[in-house]
Scaffold this motif. Structure first.
Motif, mmCIF file in Angstrom:
data_model
loop_
_atom_site.group_PDB
_atom_site.id
_atom_site.type_symbol
_atom_site.label_atom_id
_atom_site.label_comp_id
_atom_site.label_asym_id
_atom_site.label_seq_id
_atom_site.Cartn_x
_atom_site.Cartn_y
_atom_site.Cartn_z
ATOM 1 N N PRO A 1 -8.964 -12.101 7.311
ATOM 2 C CA PRO A 1 -9.503 -11.318 6.193
ATOM 3 C C PRO A 1 -10.549 -12.093 5.393
ATOM 4 O O PRO A 1 -11.405 -11.492 4.756
ATOM 5 C CB PRO A 1 -8.270 -11.033 5.341
ATOM 6 C CG PRO A 1 -7.116 -11.126 6.273
ATOM 7 C CD PRO A 1 -7.494 -12.196 7.260
ATOM 8 N N HIS B 1 -5.301 -10.374 0.615
ATOM 9 C CA HIS B 1 -4.848 -10.919 1.900
ATOM 10 C C HIS B 1 -4.679 -12.431 1.853
ATOM 11 O O HIS B 1 -5.471 -13.101 1.237
ATOM 12 C CB HIS B 1 -5.878 -10.593 2.994
ATOM 13 C CG HIS B 1 -5.969 -9.142 3.286
ATOM 14 N ND1 HIS B 1 -5.349 -8.543 4.340
ATOM 15 C CD2 HIS B 1 -6.602 -8.155 2.636
ATOM 16 C CE1 HIS B 1 -5.625 -7.265 4.334
ATOM 17 N NE2 HIS B 1 -6.380 -6.990 3.317
ATOM 18 N N GLN C 1 0.842 -1.191 0.000
ATOM 19 C CA GLN C 1 0.000 0.000 0.000
ATOM 20 C C GLN C 1 0.883 1.249 0.000
ATOM 21 O O GLN C 1 1.992 1.235 0.530
ATOM 22 C CB GLN C 1 -0.851 0.020 1.277
ATOM 23 C CG GLN C 1 -1.844 -1.116 1.384
ATOM 24 C CD GLN C 1 -3.175 -0.783 0.759
ATOM 25 O OE1 GLN C 1 -3.694 0.315 0.941
ATOM 26 N NE2 GLN C 1 -3.731 -1.710 0.000
ATOM 27 N N GLN D 1 -4.891 5.898 1.933
ATOM 28 C CA GLN D 1 -3.912 4.942 1.427
ATOM 29 C C GLN D 1 -4.571 4.127 0.339
ATOM 30 O O GLN D 1 -5.789 3.948 0.300
ATOM 31 C CB GLN D 1 -3.321 4.048 2.526
ATOM 32 C CG GLN D 1 -4.280 3.216 3.311
ATOM 33 C CD GLN D 1 -3.523 2.240 4.227
ATOM 34 O OE1 GLN D 1 -2.661 1.484 3.797
ATOM 35 N NE2 GLN D 1 -3.860 2.257 5.507
ATOM 36 N N PHE E 1 -6.378 -5.371 9.530
ATOM 37 C CA PHE E 1 -5.608 -6.436 8.870
ATOM 38 C C PHE E 1 -4.603 -5.832 7.894
ATOM 39 O O PHE E 1 -3.470 -6.298 7.775
ATOM 40 C CB PHE E 1 -6.536 -7.402 8.131
ATOM 41 C CG PHE E 1 -7.394 -8.236 9.028
ATOM 42 C CD1 PHE E 1 -6.878 -8.799 10.191
ATOM 43 C CD2 PHE E 1 -8.724 -8.487 8.725
ATOM 44 C CE1 PHE E 1 -7.673 -9.581 11.020
ATOM 45 C CE2 PHE E 1 -9.522 -9.267 9.532
ATOM 46 C CZ PHE E 1 -9.000 -9.810 10.691
ATOM 47 N N GLU E 2 -5.050 -4.802 7.181
ATOM 48 C CA GLU E 2 -4.168 -4.101 6.247
ATOM 49 C C GLU E 2 -2.937 -3.583 7.001
ATOM 50 O O GLU E 2 -1.801 -3.702 6.567
ATOM 51 C CB GLU E 2 -4.978 -2.934 5.653
ATOM 52 C CG GLU E 2 -4.473 -2.385 4.363
ATOM 53 C CD GLU E 2 -4.430 -3.446 3.284
ATOM 54 O OE1 GLU E 2 -3.403 -3.493 2.614
ATOM 55 O OE2 GLU E 2 -5.410 -4.234 3.123
ATOM 56 N N GLN F 1 -16.126 -4.582 -2.037
ATOM 57 C CA GLN F 1 -14.932 -4.333 -1.234
ATOM 58 C C GLN F 1 -13.962 -3.496 -2.038
ATOM 59 O O GLN F 1 -13.839 -3.697 -3.235
ATOM 60 C CB GLN F 1 -14.234 -5.662 -0.897
ATOM 61 C CG GLN F 1 -15.013 -6.538 0.042
ATOM 62 C CD GLN F 1 -15.125 -5.923 1.422
ATOM 63 O OE1 GLN F 1 -14.275 -5.139 1.828
ATOM 64 N NE2 GLN F 1 -16.185 -6.264 2.139
ATOM 65 N N LEU G 1 -11.049 -4.881 9.004
ATOM 66 C CA LEU G 1 -10.318 -5.128 7.754
ATOM 67 C C LEU G 1 -9.178 -4.121 7.588
ATOM 68 O O LEU G 1 -8.084 -4.480 7.142
ATOM 69 C CB LEU G 1 -11.278 -5.074 6.564
ATOM 70 C CG LEU G 1 -12.294 -6.235 6.507
ATOM 71 C CD1 LEU G 1 -13.325 -6.009 5.410
ATOM 72 C CD2 LEU G 1 -11.584 -7.575 6.296
ATOM 73 N N ALA G 2 -9.421 -2.870 7.961
ATOM 74 C CA ALA G 2 -8.342 -1.882 7.904
ATOM 75 C C ALA G 2 -7.218 -2.290 8.849
ATOM 76 O O ALA G 2 -6.039 -2.097 8.553
ATOM 77 C CB ALA G 2 -8.873 -0.492 8.258
ATOM 78 N N PRO H 1 -15.476 -10.598 6.464
ATOM 79 C CA PRO H 1 -16.508 -10.017 5.581
ATOM 80 C C PRO H 1 -17.768 -10.856 5.506
ATOM 81 O O PRO H 1 -18.852 -10.329 5.261
ATOM 82 C CB PRO H 1 -15.804 -9.961 4.216
ATOM 83 C CG PRO H 1 -14.346 -9.966 4.526
ATOM 84 C CD PRO H 1 -14.205 -10.817 5.758
ATOM 85 N N VAL I 1 -8.534 -5.395 -0.743
ATOM 86 C CA VAL I 1 -8.832 -6.509 0.147
ATOM 87 C C VAL I 1 -8.475 -7.906 -0.342
ATOM 88 O O VAL I 1 -7.845 -8.663 0.378
ATOM 89 C CB VAL I 1 -10.326 -6.486 0.539
ATOM 90 C CG1 VAL I 1 -10.659 -7.689 1.394
ATOM 91 C CG2 VAL I 1 -10.624 -5.219 1.286
ATOM 92 N N TYR J 1 -10.096 2.404 1.424
ATOM 93 C CA TYR J 1 -11.149 2.270 2.434
ATOM 94 C C TYR J 1 -11.743 3.620 2.779
ATOM 95 O O TYR J 1 -12.938 3.737 3.048
ATOM 96 C CB TYR J 1 -10.578 1.653 3.710
ATOM 97 C CG TYR J 1 -10.535 0.173 3.647
ATOM 98 C CD1 TYR J 1 -11.712 -0.557 3.578
ATOM 99 C CD2 TYR J 1 -9.330 -0.498 3.639
ATOM 100 C CE1 TYR J 1 -11.679 -1.931 3.514
ATOM 101 C CE2 TYR J 1 -9.281 -1.871 3.573
ATOM 102 C CZ TYR J 1 -10.468 -2.591 3.507
ATOM 103 O OH TYR J 1 -10.436 -3.944 3.443
ATOM 104 N N ASN K 1 -15.316 -2.967 8.480
ATOM 105 C CA ASN K 1 -14.343 -2.108 7.801
ATOM 106 C C ASN K 1 -13.160 -1.782 8.704
ATOM 107 O O ASN K 1 -12.015 -1.766 8.274
ATOM 108 C CB ASN K 1 -15.007 -0.804 7.357
ATOM 109 C CG ASN K 1 -15.374 -0.842 5.887
ATOM 110 O OD1 ASN K 1 -15.026 -1.802 5.191
ATOM 111 N ND2 ASN K 1 -16.043 0.185 5.424
ATOM 112 N N ARG L 1 -13.360 6.210 -3.477
ATOM 113 C CA ARG L 1 -13.783 4.903 -2.958
ATOM 114 C C ARG L 1 -14.979 4.335 -3.705
ATOM 115 O O ARG L 1 -14.944 3.229 -4.217
ATOM 116 C CB ARG L 1 -14.122 5.016 -1.471
ATOM 117 C CG ARG L 1 -14.686 3.703 -0.938
ATOM 118 C CD ARG L 1 -15.035 3.683 0.517
ATOM 119 N NE ARG L 1 -15.874 2.517 0.761
ATOM 120 C CZ ARG L 1 -15.754 1.689 1.778
ATOM 121 N NH1 ARG L 1 -14.853 1.896 2.692
ATOM 122 N NH2 ARG L 1 -16.546 0.645 1.922
#
Lengths: 496, 496
Positions: B225, A496, A301, A369, B192-193, A489, B189-190, B229, A493, A349, B186, A342
């Motif tokens: 991840p 991962h 990222q 990001q 996890f990023e 999404q 998940l962010a 979801p 995403v 995100y 969200n 987005r």
């Protein structure tokens, strides 16, 4: 599970992870002032996820009857009487943020962090259990403009007097014990170590450096790996004597106290502080050089930060800029930036913009990001959205929606005593009129599309952006075409 | 500046940075249970930076008169009456941690996080301002063994009844609104990023996978991840109905309530929960395969994690292991590991070891980070220190010091109502006797060097370590020779 413990103690087990996380928060804390944030919260519609949430749910506004006076030692007091709960909140703001660090970056934050580490006859443990045993909460923090201490206590006089006596010692007679200083330095240094792996933080540090150059806002409040180890107890004592002086303080009080009780209490608090006048105001920053800096960072990222100098708290255009920004990128979902970056293209995100009005011109910033191979295209897309918005201004519908959201969120700004004490502190610190919140609301609701457009163009230029990216150098891909049917999404995403 | 706001709302300005930091903390939270930590705190000497702090400062222990009963619906209650403050604390622990996730990793944590997002007639904002307006604090959290909810409120009956009515709705009638679910997903998940840039977290995830294989402790509480979801409102409802049942709950109460008031209150709380029995206990994990896994990560530092299966809460050797670990690496400064790795060779800021006794065998872990080019040597040094310690056992002086520190820190374990309610919850959840704390102290103080050595060797083996490293592959340098005059700063620092 008291905060005291989780912050202070080293636990067996997965400790290092916890320490790292704690430092990260400390150091990643947004650079603007707390009070500034408190006011922003009040004025932002970002509390609402959607307009639907507003319907019939907005709590009624508490009419603030703010009383104000000055103590014998020169501290400004703002007070709101509120007897619903047998508690009170006091918050003292000092012009003792990192913009007062001088040539010792980190001095202001370290002084603030050390206040409750020791007082005559009590160590950090005894201070913490002293407050806890009285059911009282002590808080502190330091930012660019200000340092603050706060106390929430029961108002019953035996609890109140004991809690205030301890509070007065903490703010007026800190002993700055050497072992605590070593511990806190270690935590901050460990945080710097952690920052090296945090591209968002690295980008933010670089951005402030680029934006502020030699100005006291340029360096991070937490100091630098070079400055922190060298800070001495003598420097802390001198900074405390000067910057925590009564004349440099604003005291905000809300709660279950009569005017007479509040006067007696603030007189005592003020007398407990070092004697001295307000510090000289810092100068306005000079315009930075626009352009792009890249930080090479191995990651999938890329972080993108865009900034310009914004406004100070006294700027009469704040209401117009606040609404204007709300539509551009300040409001979470449904903003121009969120919609283009987005919703239509699934590139991130979240993307946000905001003014941080401070004592002198604080930043206007946009951040997001995105996937590294799309970062070039995303950067240009953000620039285009901003340029287009400045050129055309908001639509009437966007403005109406933003006003409606603002009106709905406004009552929340005074929903609790903790909210009110935050508002009072900011008003006092930034010398805002007592009618500030109402004025802001009235001004906002009267604004036209043309006025918002004019204010945005007066303060922002599409070609003046200071930009910092942090990510890898890799081959770039073109952006996907916009779609009206947003992807479930964001693109980031599935990797991962 | 209420927590409600800082957690929930999107602010303009440096928002993304804050969000990232908040997610990081959520996700980096140590994997062991809170109650387990609460007990560890009580038993650890790590609250003290040095023995010197003990002198004459230890607060006196509060003798706990614990009353206990079972509600009509089968919830176990533990209660301590304490009238010093006009407040009370209640904490409910459910065997509803991520070890109950089944084939939906993250389900337990998500269910817990969603409890206060909506109840009939109230959205998340109204719930939060409801508690705030009453001066009450609501808290929740989910870990591997347990999920918990807590309330601190004024005990005055009008405030108490209103706060409890709202609390009962939150735990008994959550509506799991879809927009909140989307938002929390969200955030996770962010997170996890963000984890992808956090070598300590990556190493920890890998370690648990290696250590626990197919066991329910293997996956992170926050899910994956892939799993997050897909979680549906129906799954949350089903998990709530089953795992938040009264028969699966332990209710701990401390504060300004009579026995009759506490009985009435817990009866109501228990009746508000879904009906149902305790969930089946999870099985003990099987022994993992020892050995090293490397995670390639671009950085100047390498994280090292060592682990073996440790013990469960019921293990009679806990006191001996706790003291033994205290000397090895559990006590902050002055431990074997800290002395060899940091003080004599300046290889790290800190190195820690610890047992996390859980419902079934929790991990024994050692962790540290060091300069990448020294990581191989440091890894072997840690192995050598452990092997040597197991071979020779503690010295009499080490054991005496550890006992003295433990005796000094013990009273802190019941210093405040918040501490006590944490202790009660853990005792109830892990079926410990009400005399647990006193028993532990007596046992510990009676231990001999031989007993500690025997217990450590019974449960740990130098050749059984599961090791995970996260760092770059680079040429290794030999370690510096040990010195008795420790470097001012660990080697990692001058590079900044």
């Amino acid at each position: 599970m008291s905060d005291r413990k989780s912050n202070r103690l080293i636990l067996p087990g997965l400790i290092a992870v916890t320490l790292v996380a704690a430092s990260a928060v400390y150091l990643l804390r947004p650079s603007e002032s707390v009070a500034s944030q408190a006011l922003d919260k009040a004025q932002s519609t970002s509390k609402l996820q959607s307009l639907a949430e507003l319907d019939g749910k907005a709590p009624t506004n508490r009419k603030l009857d703010v009383q104000t006076w000055t103590t014998a030692e020169g501290a400004k007091v703002l007070f709101v009487e509120a007897h619903e709960l047998p508690m009170f909140d006091v918050r003292i703001l000092f012009a003792a943020g990192s913009s007062q660090d001088g040539n010792v970056p980190g001095l202001a934050l370290m002084t603030n962090a050390m206040l409750n580490e020791g007082v005559p006859g009590k160590d950090v443990s005894q201070i913490a259990s002293g407050f806890e045993g009285l059911g009282a909460d002590f808080g502190n923090g330091a930012y660019r403009d200000m340092a603050l201490v706060s106390l929430r206590s029961l108002s019953d006089s035996d609890k109140r007097d004991a809690a205030l006596a301890l509070f007065d010692d903490v703010i007026g007679k800190p002993t700055f014990p050497a072992d605590s200083l070593a511990r806190i330095k270690n935590q901050i240094l460990a945080g710097f170590e952690y920052q090296k792996q945090n591209p968002a933080k690295l980008a933010s540090i670089e951005l402030f450096k680029r934006l502020y150059g030699d100005h006291p806002y340029a360096h991070p409040s937490e100091g630098t790996p070079e400055s922190v180890p060298a800070i001495t107890v003598q420097q802390l004592q001198a900074f405390h004597a000067k910057a925590y002086a009564a004349g440099n303080a604003v005291i905000a009080v809300v709660g279950d106290l009569t005017r007479a009780e509040a006067e007696a209490m603030t007189a005592k608090v003020s007398a407990a502080l070092p004697k001295g006048p307000a510090l000289a105001k810092i100068a306005q920053p000079t315009e930075p050089k626009a352009g792009l800096s890249r930080i090479e960072f191995p990651s999938k990222q890329t972080h993108l930060l865009f900034a310009q100098l914004g406004i100070d708290r006294a700027d009469p255009d704040y209401a117009a800029l606040s609404l204007g920004n709300q539509i551009l990128g300040g409001g979470g979902f449904g903003t121009r930036l969120m919609s283009e970056v987005r919703e239509k293209r699934g590139l991130t995100y979240g993307v946000y913009s905001g003014f941080s009005p401070m004592q002198v011109r604080g930043p206007f910033m946009i951040n997001l990001q995105t996937r590294a191979e799309m970062s070039g295209g995303t950067l240009r897309l953000v620039e285009d959205v901003v340029a287009d918005y400045l050129k055309t201004g908001p639509t009437q519908k966007e403005l109406d929606d933003a006003k409606r959201e603002l009106a709905g969120s406004f009552p929340l700004s005074t929903a609790s005593n903790a909210d009110i004490v935050g508002q009072l502190g900011a008003m006092g610190f930034y010398n805002l009129p007592l009618s500030y919140l109402e004025d802001f609301m009235k001004q906002s609701q009267a604004l036209t599309v043309e006025q918002v457009k004019a204010a945005m163009n007066k303060h922002l230029s599409a070609d003046k952006m200071v930009i910092v990216t942090a990510g890898p150098t890799i081959a770039q891909k073109p952006l996907p075409p916009p779609t009206d049917k947003p992807a479930e999404q964001p693109l980031g995403v599935p990797e991962h």
